[in-house]
Design an enzyme around this catalytic site. Structure first.
Site, mmCIF file in Angstrom:
data_model
loop_
_atom_site.group_PDB
_atom_site.id
_atom_site.type_symbol
_atom_site.label_atom_id
_atom_site.label_comp_id
_atom_site.label_asym_id
_atom_site.label_seq_id
_atom_site.Cartn_x
_atom_site.Cartn_y
_atom_site.Cartn_z
ATOM 1 N N TYR A 168 -30.645 -36.166 12.572
ATOM 2 C CA TYR A 168 -31.242 -35.409 11.486
ATOM 3 C C TYR A 168 -32.738 -35.315 11.752
ATOM 4 O O TYR A 168 -33.348 -36.297 12.213
ATOM 5 C CB TYR A 168 -31.027 -36.103 10.141
ATOM 6 C CG TYR A 168 -29.589 -36.274 9.758
ATOM 7 C CD1 TYR A 168 -28.918 -35.287 9.050
ATOM 8 C CD2 TYR A 168 -28.890 -37.435 10.101
ATOM 9 C CE1 TYR A 168 -27.591 -35.445 8.689
ATOM 10 C CE2 TYR A 168 -27.558 -37.596 9.750
ATOM 11 C CZ TYR A 168 -26.916 -36.603 9.044
ATOM 12 O OH TYR A 168 -25.598 -36.758 8.697
ATOM 13 N N HIS A 217 -20.206 -29.544 6.906
ATOM 14 C CA HIS A 217 -20.274 -31.007 6.900
ATOM 15 C C HIS A 217 -18.946 -31.617 6.450
ATOM 16 O O HIS A 217 -18.918 -32.675 5.795
ATOM 17 C CB HIS A 217 -21.404 -31.485 5.984
ATOM 18 C CG HIS A 217 -22.138 -32.687 6.485
ATOM 19 N ND1 HIS A 217 -23.416 -32.647 6.983
ATOM 20 C CD2 HIS A 217 -21.766 -33.995 6.562
ATOM 21 C CE1 HIS A 217 -23.811 -33.853 7.328
ATOM 22 N NE2 HIS A 217 -22.816 -34.690 7.089
ATOM 23 N N ASP A 262 -16.760 -26.545 13.101
ATOM 24 C CA ASP A 262 -15.984 -27.710 12.687
ATOM 25 C C ASP A 262 -15.662 -27.593 11.203
ATOM 26 O O ASP A 262 -16.271 -26.820 10.478
ATOM 27 C CB ASP A 262 -16.674 -29.037 13.028
ATOM 28 C CG ASP A 262 -17.960 -29.288 12.251
ATOM 29 O OD1 ASP A 262 -18.033 -28.971 11.041
ATOM 30 O OD2 ASP A 262 -18.901 -29.839 12.848
ATOM 31 N N VAL A 320 -9.992 -28.170 11.068
ATOM 32 C CA VAL A 320 -9.131 -27.931 12.228
ATOM 33 C C VAL A 320 -8.085 -29.042 12.291
ATOM 34 O O VAL A 320 -8.414 -30.215 12.461
ATOM 35 C CB VAL A 320 -9.947 -27.893 13.531
ATOM 36 C CG1 VAL A 320 -9.025 -27.755 14.736
ATOM 37 C CG2 VAL A 320 -10.961 -26.754 13.489
#
Length: 346
Positions: free
Chosen positions: A133, A241, A272, A275
């Protein structure tokens, strides 16, 4: 042929839930707010169908993809997730062994319970990326970049969707705010991890501080994808996220097409969130993703059976994707195209 991924995941998920402390299971399984986005990520894939091509002579297939930061033997990466030692005593070392054996890329999180140098040492020839981050103290961020470089990481992944942490009802109900004694976010030992709303200038300085390719993760708006390209990102990752930040955003797969259009082939796009099958991989690739990341399935494999469990997930996913690709008439992921995706009702 191996078992379907759904069968493998169902079995591993059940074993993981039985093995995990319920507090830690809820930490991994939970999302933000009412967990609407958590559910939407998987449901959105189910609303999509594939329209195959036929008679294309696809006996000889190649699943691998080249990315800034390494090659993956299939268009599937291990997405960054925190605190693997909550799932299994071997933690990130087990995950790294499975990723190396599968020939795919591990994105190791800054909140790893194993220091990044130990993760990369599992197999120096395997590609490991380091997720971080952009922190309020830029000296701390710079120190993390040096740590990743010294460890031999092949790319950096900057998570941009967390100016503050999401609110997780399950964690609050359990009073889970800290790791148990004996565990720590090893990459952050002795460092100030204060987060704050940051800007593109912070990302610019981070990119200019390293020769590693830098990916930007947490992109849902096409205008931000455009800016990512303009600011020299090596690629973008469409992600909400895993439903753990703002519980009001679209499913990752629903956000993907607009991001792909905005980027227009200038950098690769990953995805992402949600999945859970080789068919999901194929749908994301057809809609323009170069590869996808998986998170929770890896954690269930890890909690159930360590490195062997993660390997089982990866190999079932490889087999299932290859099977779907064959039935769609493809020789490689590039043969999956947007015209092959149909939205269904429901």
């Amino acid at each position: 042929m191996t078992e379907s991924l759904s069968t493998v995941l169902t079995d591993l998920h059940a074993k993981a839930r039985a093995a995990l402390d319920p507090v830690h299971y809820d930490y991994f399984a939970g999302g933000a707010g009412d967990e609407a986005v958590l559910a939407a990520n998987e449901a959105a894939f189910r609303r999509l169908a594939l329209r195959p091509r036929v008679l294309r002579g696809n006996d000889d297939r190649e699943l691998g993809v080249e990315l800034p930061g390494g090659r993956a033997s299939m268009p599937v990466l291990i997405a960054p997730t925190a605190f693997h030692k909550l799932a299994h005593p071997d933690g990130e070392l087990a995950t790294a062994r499975a990723a190396a054996a599968a020939g795919t890329i591990l994105v190791s999180g800054v909140a790893s319970t194993t220091a990044i140098a130990r993760v990369t040492a599992v197999d120096p020839d395997a590609a490991v990326w380091f997720q971080l981050y952009p922190l309020a103290d830029e000296d701390v961020t710079a120190g993390l970049v040096r740590q990743a470089e010294d460890a031999g990481c092949a790319a950096l992944v900057v998570t941009a969707d967390s100016p503050v942490f999401g609110r997780h009802r399950r964690d609050r109900a359990h009073g889970f705010h800290d790791l148990p004694p004996g565990l720590a976010a090893e990459n952050m030992r002795g460092r100030d991890i204060a987060m704050a709303p940051l800007s593109w200038s912070h990302v610019d300085r981070l990119r200019e501080s390293t020769t590693l390719p830098v990916w930007l993760k947490g992109i849902l708006h096409p205008a931000d994808a455009e800016l990512a390209v303009e600011h020299g990102m090596a690629g973008v990752i469409v992600s909400n996220h895993g439903g753990r930040q703002l519980d009001l955003v679209p499913a990752s797969i629903d956000a993907l097409p607009a991001i792909v259009s905005a980027v227009d082939g200038r950098v690769p796009v990953l995805l992402d969130g949600g999945v859970r099958s080789g068919g999901d991989v194929a749908k994301a690739i057809a809609l323009g993703a170069t590869a996808v990341g998986i998170g929770r399935p890896v954690l269930w494999g890890l909690a159930a059976d360590g490195a062997a469990g993660v390997t089982a997930v990866l190999e079932a996913l490889r087999d299932e994707f290859d099977h779907v690709l064959t039935l769609c008439g493809g020789r490689s992921p590039a043969d999956l195209t947007p015209d092959m995706v149909v939205r269904t009702c429901g």
